[in-house]
Design an enzyme around this catalytic site. Structure first.
Site, PDB file in Angstrom:
ATOM      1  CG  ASP A  34      -0.555  -0.235   2.513  1.00 28.91           C
ATOM      2  OD1 ASP A  34       0.665  -0.454   2.689  1.00 28.91           O
ATOM      3  OD2 ASP A  34      -1.386  -0.203   3.449  1.00 28.91           O
ATOM      4  CB  SER A  65     -10.952   1.671  27.101  1.00 25.17           C
ATOM      5  OG  SER A  65     -10.698   0.311  26.792  1.00 25.17           O
ATOM      6  CB  SER A 123      -7.507  -3.861  17.033  1.00 28.47           C
ATOM      7  OG  SER A 123      -6.130  -3.758  17.280  1.00 28.47           O
ATOM      8  CG  ASP A 168      -4.420  -1.902   8.111  1.00 29.46           C
ATOM      9  OD1 ASP A 168      -4.314  -2.646   7.119  1.00 29.46           O
ATOM     10  OD2 ASP A 168      -3.569  -1.861   9.013  1.00 29.46           O
TER      11      ASP A 168
HETATM   12  C1  GLA Z   1      -0.120  -2.778   8.447  1.00 28.14           C
HETATM   13  C2  GLA Z   1      -0.331  -1.378   7.892  1.00 28.14           C
HETATM   14  C3  GLA Z   1      -0.908  -1.411   6.476  1.00 28.14           C
HETATM   15  C4  GLA Z   1      -0.104  -2.338   5.579  1.00 28.14           C
HETATM   16  C5  GLA Z   1       0.122  -3.682   6.256  1.00 28.14           C
HETATM   17  C6  GLA Z   1       1.027  -4.565   5.463  1.00 28.14           C
HETATM   18  O1  GLA Z   1      -1.341  -3.426   8.656  1.00 28.14           O
HETATM   19  O2  GLA Z   1      -1.198  -0.638   8.723  1.00 28.14           O
HETATM   20  O3  GLA Z   1      -0.953  -0.111   5.960  1.00 28.14           O
HETATM   21  O4  GLA Z   1       1.086  -1.754   5.173  1.00 28.14           O
HETATM   22  O5  GLA Z   1       0.668  -3.545   7.545  1.00 28.14           O
HETATM   23  O6  GLA Z   1       0.455  -4.890   4.256  1.00 28.14           O
END
Ligand code: GLA
Length: 376
Positions: A34, A65, A123, A168
């Site tokens: 990414d 929390s 998360s 993510d």
């Molecule tokens: C983490 C990062 C993502 C991506 C993954 C590996 O989850 O937050 O942006 O780079 O690692 O693919």
């Protein structure tokens, strides 16, 4: 989860609020691509974060929390940054929204989640997306979902020390039940792929290994890629191929060469998997997953002995595809396994892992679900 949160909200703040939720994610293939302008292929899962929120008429956030049984209050100025790391995600989202020229009003919130922490299911993105989506909706800010994803990403960069890519947060916001989504991280074009592999199951095995220095190691990988891109005079490794990389071999470190070699290979593997899925060719999907594992372990060096061990077991059990999922340095493998091999694979993996490491891996079946939403 909703009842548990409602009870705690009432206990801490009295009365009721509005509920929002956002998802953790899996990623079938396309790791560390990414931030290199490449492709990713994630889906949102039925594990995520949920928050109960109500504006409180002040300029402060009061947050509880439920999982950590921890309470904190903070203002909206840069100097008000809370100490608790969980609260920095919420604070960061508020600050990033403010930086984009919007006003945030104070609110009370209680939240909880069921995405395992540190397992590579994101998360933290689920938490950021929950609050970014909720504040945008409650305050009618009119921010589009791409920008909400960037708000979560900038929160990681500026308040949590992780120079992550966009995958993510994108998956957490754009996820759609029963679908994976291929995102081109350069153009931000995306396409949903129905994912219902007949006769197969997708299962995660969690090593329960949590790497202490994961964020600095992650940032170092990114720096390697950026160094190579600069030498190659391209903006990201998306625009590089192996011939170009070979041509600068003598000018870069062995380590940077390996990192870039992995990224260049991974870019193509995502495209191969998307094509194969459309043809129902799970054999190719699985082969590419194993190749990714190999690359992440030997070239990108983000695996660990426990993950490699689970990957070996998958191979021995005839699992179609298996690899480390997410950033790496611990967490889960993702496995594409034929129905009829499933039971034997899980039993064997649990028993051999227990014998070698003294505990069983955790097993999570994957259900591809919707991303961020208001909970009715
Ligand atoms: C983490 C990062 C993502 C991506 C993954 C590996 O989850 O937050 O942006 O780079 O690692 O693919």
């Amino acid at each position: 989860m909703k009842n548990k949160i409602a009870k705690q909200f009432a206990a801490h703040f009295g009365g009721e609020g509005v509920f929002y939720a956002s998802a953790g994610r899996i990623n079938l293939i396309g790791e560390h691509t990414d931030y290199n302008g490449g492709f990713v292929f994630p889906g949102a899962i039925d594990k995520g974060m949920m928050a109960c929120i109500r504006l409180n008429g002040t300029d402060k956030v009061r947050a509880y929390s439920v999982d950590l049984e921890d309470y904190t209050e903070f203002g909206m100025e840069e100097a008000d940054a809370p100490r608790a790391s969980w609260a920095r995600y919420i604070f960061g989202v508020c600050r990033e929204i403010i930086k984009r020229g919007h006003q945030i009003k104070g609110f009370d919130t209680a939240f909880a989640g069921d995405v395992p922490l540190g397992a590579g299911m994101s998360s933290s993105a689920a938490l950021e997306s929950t609050f970014a989506f909720a504040l945008n909706d409650m305050l009618s800010l009119g921010i589009d979902k791409f920008e909400l994803a960037r708000i979560g990403q900038s929160t990681e960069h500026n308040y949590c020390g992780v120079k992550c890519g966009i995958m993510d947060q994108f998956a957490s916001l754009f996820g759609k039940a029963g679908h994976l989504v291929r995102l081109d991280c350069r153009s931000m074009e995306y396409k949903y792929y129905p994912f219902n592999p007949d006769g197969y199951r997708l299962v995660l095995l969690d090593t329960l290994v949590k790497h202490e220095l994961a964020s600095s190691a992650y940032n170092k990988r990114r720096e390697s890629c950026e160094r190579v891109a600069e030498i190659l005079c391209v903006s990201t490794l998306r625009d590089a191929d192996m011939d170009m990389l070979e041509s600068v071999r003598k000018r870069i470190s062995e380590e940077d060469f390996m990192r870039a070699e992995y990224v260049i290979g991974e870019k193509q593997r995502v495209l191969d998997v998307c094509d194969a899925l459309e043809l129902g060719d799970y054999k190719t999907v699985g082969e590419r997953m194993y190749q990714t594992h190999e690359g992440m372990s030997r070239l990108y060096e983000v695996s660990c002995p426990e993950l490699d061990f689970l990957n070996d077991i998958a191979r021995k059990c005839g699992v179609t595809g298996s690899r480390v999922m997410g950033g790496g340095f611990g967490g889960c493998t993702i496995n594409l396994v034929k129905e009829e091999l499933y039971d034997n694979f899980i039993t064997t993996a649990k028993a051999s892992f227990l014998e070698k490491y003294g505990h069983e891996p955790k097993v999570y079946d994957v259900n591809i679900s919707d991303g961020a939403h208001k909970v009715c």
